[in-house]
Every structure is written in structure tokens, then in C-alpha cells.
Design a protein around this motif. Structure first.
Motif, short mmCIF file in Angstrom:
data_model
loop_
_atom_site.label_atom_id
_atom_site.label_comp_id
_atom_site.label_asym_id
_atom_site.label_seq_id
_atom_site.Cartn_x
_atom_site.Cartn_y
_atom_site.Cartn_z
N GLN A 195 64.68 81.66 22.68
CA GLN A 195 64.23 80.97 24.03
C GLN A 195 62.73 80.42 23.56
N ARG A 196 61.85 81.44 23.43
CA ARG A 196 60.45 81.10 23.17
C ARG A 196 60.32 80.18 21.99
N VAL A 197 61.03 80.31 21.03
CA VAL A 197 60.96 79.18 19.78
C VAL A 197 61.22 78.03 20.33
N LEU A 198 62.30 77.78 21.04
CA LEU A 198 63.07 76.68 21.55
C LEU A 198 61.86 75.90 22.41
N LEU A 199 61.19 76.55 23.45
CA LEU A 199 60.08 76.22 24.28
C LEU A 199 59.04 75.65 23.43
N SER A 200 58.80 76.25 22.30
CA SER A 200 57.51 75.90 21.47
C SER A 200 57.78 74.67 20.51
N LEU A 201 58.90 74.02 20.55
CA LEU A 201 59.24 72.82 19.73
C LEU A 201 58.18 71.67 20.32
N ARG A 202 57.97 71.67 21.47
CA ARG A 202 57.32 70.54 22.12
C ARG A 202 55.92 70.50 21.45
N HIS A 203 55.28 71.55 21.14
CA HIS A 203 53.75 71.61 20.42
C HIS A 203 53.99 70.99 19.07
N ALA A 204 55.25 71.14 18.27
CA ALA A 204 55.27 70.67 16.91
C ALA A 204 55.96 69.34 16.85
N ASN A 205 56.50 68.66 17.96
CA ASN A 205 56.85 67.32 18.02
C ASN A 205 57.27 66.93 19.39
N PRO A 206 56.52 66.08 20.19
CA PRO A 206 56.90 65.84 21.41
C PRO A 206 58.23 65.22 21.71
N GLN A 207 58.90 64.99 20.65
CA GLN A 207 60.39 64.37 20.65
C GLN A 207 61.42 65.38 21.17
N LEU A 208 60.79 66.70 20.92
CA LEU A 208 61.83 67.97 21.03
C LEU A 208 61.48 68.65 22.02
N HIS A 209 61.12 68.05 23.27
CA HIS A 209 60.42 68.41 24.53
C HIS A 209 61.70 69.24 25.18
N LEU A 210 61.92 70.32 25.48
CA LEU A 210 62.99 71.00 26.15
C LEU A 210 62.57 71.57 27.37
N GLY A 211 63.29 71.57 28.49
CA GLY A 211 63.06 72.28 29.69
C GLY A 211 63.54 74.01 29.55
N VAL A 212 63.27 74.77 30.67
CA VAL A 212 63.50 76.01 30.74
C VAL A 212 64.91 76.28 30.80
N ARG A 213 65.82 75.37 31.66
CA ARG A 213 67.18 75.67 31.67
C ARG A 213 67.80 75.15 30.38
N GLU A 214 67.38 74.15 30.00
CA GLU A 214 67.85 73.61 28.38
C GLU A 214 67.50 74.53 27.60
N ALA A 215 66.37 75.15 27.28
CA ALA A 215 65.90 76.37 26.23
C ALA A 215 67.00 77.48 26.36
N ARG A 216 67.36 77.81 27.73
CA ARG A 216 67.98 78.91 28.26
C ARG A 216 69.71 78.86 27.78
N GLY A 217 69.97 77.35 27.95
CA GLY A 217 71.41 77.32 27.50
C GLY A 217 71.66 77.27 26.10
N LEU A 218 70.28 77.13 25.10
CA LEU A 218 70.67 77.25 23.67
C LEU A 218 70.14 78.42 23.22
N ALA A 219 69.72 79.31 23.92
CA ALA A 219 68.99 80.54 23.60
C ALA A 219 70.00 81.40 22.77
N ASP A 220 71.30 81.50 23.41
CA ASP A 220 72.19 82.38 22.58
C ASP A 220 72.43 81.85 21.07
N VAL A 221 72.65 80.79 20.88
CA VAL A 221 72.88 80.04 19.66
C VAL A 221 71.63 80.27 18.47
N ALA A 222 70.41 80.19 19.34
CA ALA A 222 69.26 80.66 18.43
C ALA A 222 69.08 81.95 18.35
N ALA A 223 69.61 82.75 19.17
CA ALA A 223 69.42 84.24 18.83
C ALA A 223 70.37 84.56 17.67
#
Length: 373
Positions: A195-223
Motif C-alpha cells: 500500500q505504501r508503494v502504491l501511494l508513492s506512485l504519485r511522486h514518481a508520475n502524477p498520472q498514477l495518482h491513487l487514493g487511499v481506498r484505491e491503494a487499499r483495494g490493490l494492496a493485496d495484489v501488490a503484497a
């Protein structure tokens, strides 16, 4: 190395060799020490960090230099609660190492502050002490860095309150006690890191801006990526590299597609360890000497020392037999014996056994024939 030194007559600072050649002070600490030592009295009230900024010693370099000066006894710090409950930090600088007791005496004589660590010796802070009442849980309905205005909701009737709370718990909505990420429920380490990696994508590229709920929904796949041996930096690189030329239309859909389609193969399980061979029981050695036991490796009947002694005796006997054997006949005598055997066969006489026996029996005659020739 050539050496050319001119002693300055003015505008200089005296530095002790103990400071210049100090083995536990780096160059930043020494420069800062000499710089503060040569300051005029009007600038003595500034903090040590302000002088370090003028020398461009900031960040970790300043913290490292400060730790070295404190450990060497050149800088001492005290924190005290001043007037109106504000905390004040007193700093003492010296060009010679001072102990804590010596520094405390100087502080008391110059600043006029009595050092007393007993509780209640100074005026207490404003208000009464109390425990921590906030913190320990991330926001659920609010996205980090943005605020949304929520219109007031209609208050449900008293009879509908129990049903609504039951439905919220059963559906697993965010904020419910049984939902993932709720307070008091432990979360896997991989899920939190993903989840921290997904939320940090906005700093690498503004196009990949994810919200808290969106990052939490994809956290299991990233894990799952992290469980398969992919580091957080590599995962961030995979999600942010090679973006479409026309831009990302949906950050959630793009990230979900990459997480699913580029999921690496699972890490192969290590080969099963081979069980050690069972330990054999002790057996009685069949060798000579006093009866003793040993633990065999295979099916041997003698222990190592007895087997080596038996082999040594066997080869010693073979060496003695080889030394007692008669010398072999010279080649001339062997040829003469062979010729004598051929002549006997031609005469029709009984021929003896071929080989060495014939040669031995005819040795004398062949030697005489050789001498005659």
C-alpha cells in the motif's frame, strides 16, 4: 610533500593540535569547531545549526558532526521548560573537552540556571498530564493530502440503528470493526508495504495518482509481488516505467492491469533436505588384540586401526616373497631354452611344460651353449 606555511599576523584563530589531529572528529566537525571558536561575542547567542548553515553543513552531515562534538565533550546541551511552558535548549560550546559536571558548573555561573533533575523542581507545564488519546490508526474515509466536503446525512430512526450497524459489519465496509485496516486488527507486513508503494506512485508520475481506498483495494495484489521476492523499489519501477505515450486514462485500471499481467512466477521452493543416514549400532571388531567395539560405516567387520594393521602385514609379506623369488633368466638363456624345446619336439621326445619350467630345467644347458657360442 612540499611545505610552505606563513603564520598570519591578524584575523586568525588559534587551534589546538588536539583538535586538528583528533581521530574521532571528521572534517565537518573540525571546521565547525574552529569556525565557532573564532566568532565575535555578538554572534554567540545563535544556535549551532545556524552557524553550520553558513558553512553549508546541513542535514545528516550536521547531525553527524554534532554527535561527534557532543561525544568528544566540545558541545553540551540542556533542555529546560521556561516561562509560559515553552521548552528552551541551552547549548554550551568549548574548544577543550569538558565533562558533564564541568559544563554544568559553567552553565550555572553564566546563565544563572540551577541544574536540578528532581521531578517538580521547576514550574510544571500548563495543564494537567494526561494519556495519549489520538493516533495509531490511518484515516479511512479521507484521502491523504485532499479534503472532500461531505453533506450531512439524515439521521436514521431509532428502530433502524441496530439493523444499519449489523449490515455495515457484515458487508465489511471501510471503518467497520471487521474490515481490513480497522483499528486493533493486525495487518500483514507485505500488505502495508504494498500500500505504501502504491501511494508513492504519485511522486514518481502524477498520472498514477491513487487514493487511499484505491491503494487499499490493490494492496493485496501488490503484497503478492513482495511475497514472491520483489523489492519495493523494483515494484515501483515496474509500475512507473514504459507508460503509454497518449497518457494514462485511469490510474486504478492501469496499475491493476500491470499488477495482474506482469505478476512474476512464484519463488521455487527449496529442495527438500536429505535425511541423514541412520546411525549404525556398535559391533565387535574381528581384529587381533583385546576385544573392542566400533561403529561401522558400511558392512566392514574390522575397525579402522585393525584394518590398516592387517593391510600393512599383508603387503609386508608380499614384499618378502618378492625379495625371495629367484632372479629372472637373461634373454639369451631364455632364447636358448626355447630353441632347445623346439629341437626336442622335432626329435619326437617328450616336451616338458612350456614357459618358465622349461627354461628352468634347461638353464644349465643353455648357459653352456651360450658360453660355447
Amino acid at each position: 610533500m612540499l611545505w610552505h606555511v606563513i603564520a598570519p599576523s591578524r584575523r586568525y584563530t588559534k587551534a589546538s593540535h588536539d583538535v586538528v589531529r583528533h581521530p574521532r572528529l571528521d572534517s565537518d566537525a573540525k571546521v565547525l569547531l574552529l569556525y565557532v571558536q573564532g566568532l565575535p561575542e555578538g554572534q554567540a547567542g545563535k544556535a549551532l545549526s545556524e552557524h553550520a548553515k553558513k558553512l553549508r553543513i546541513t542535514g545528516r552531515a550536521y547531525q553527524r558532526a554534532k554527535r561527534q562534538l557532543i561525544a568528544g565533550g566540545y558541545v553540551h546541551e540542556w533542555k529546560r521548560q521556561g516561562e509560559y511552558g515553552f521548552w528552551v535548549t541551552d547549548q554550551l560550546f568549548a574548544n577543550v573537552p569538558l565533562t558533564d559536571e564541568e559544563a554544568g558548573v559553567l552553565r550555572e555561573s553564566w546563565v544563572g540556571v540551577v541544574v536540578d533533575d528532581r521531578p517538580g523542581a521547576q514550574d510544571p507545564a500548563v495543564g494537567e498530564p494526561r494519556g495519549r488519546v489520538v493516533g495509531g490508526c490511518e484515516p479511512v474515509d479521507e484521502e491523504l493530502g485532499e479534503n472532500y466536503s461531505h453533506p450531512p446525512t439524515e439521521e436514521p430512526e431509532a428502530s433502524a440503528e441496530p439493523e444499519a450497524s449489523t449490515e455495515g459489519e457484515a458487508s465489511g465496509a471501510p471503518g467497520a470493526p471487521g474490515a481490513p485496516g480497522a483499528c486493533g486488527e493486525p495487518e500483514p507486513v507485505e500488505v502495508g508495504e504494498g500500500q505504501r508503494v502504491l501511494l508513492s506512485l504519485r511522486h514518481a508520475n502524477p498520472q498514477l495518482h491513487l487514493g487511499v481506498r484505491e491503494a487499499r483495494g490493490l494492496a493485496d495484489v501488490a503484497a503478492e509481488w513482495i511475497r514472491r521476492g520483489v523489492s519495493a523499489a523494483d515494484l515501483r519501477r515496474v509500475l512507473t516505467s514504459g507508460l503509454p505515450k497518449d497518457g494514462v486514462r485511469s490510474a486504478v485500471g492501469f496499475v491493476r492491469h500491470r499488477l495482474v499481467e506482469k505478476l512474476p512466477a512464484p519463488v521455487a521452493a527449496p529442495p527438500p533436505s536429505v535425511a541423514p543416514s541412520p546411525v549404525r549400532e556398535f559391533v565387535v571388531c574381528e581384529g587381533a588384540g583385546e576385544e573392542h567395539v566400533f561403529r561401522p560405516v558400511a558392512d566392514e567387520a574390522r575397525c579402522g586401526p585393525c584394518a590398516r594393521e592387517e593391510n600393512r602385514a599383508y603387503w609386508a609379506a608380499r614384499r618378502i616373497e618378492a625379495e625371495n623369488e629367484p632372479d629372472p633368466l637373461p634373454w639369451r638363456e631364455r632364447i636358448a631354452a626355447i630353441n632347445e624345446g623346439e629341437r626336442r619336439r622335432e626329435r619326437g621326445a617328450e616336451a616338458g611344460p612350456a614357459g618358465v619350467l622349461v627354461a628352468v630345467s634347461a638353464r644349465g644347458s643353455a648357459r653352456d651353449a651360450g658360453k660355447g657360442s
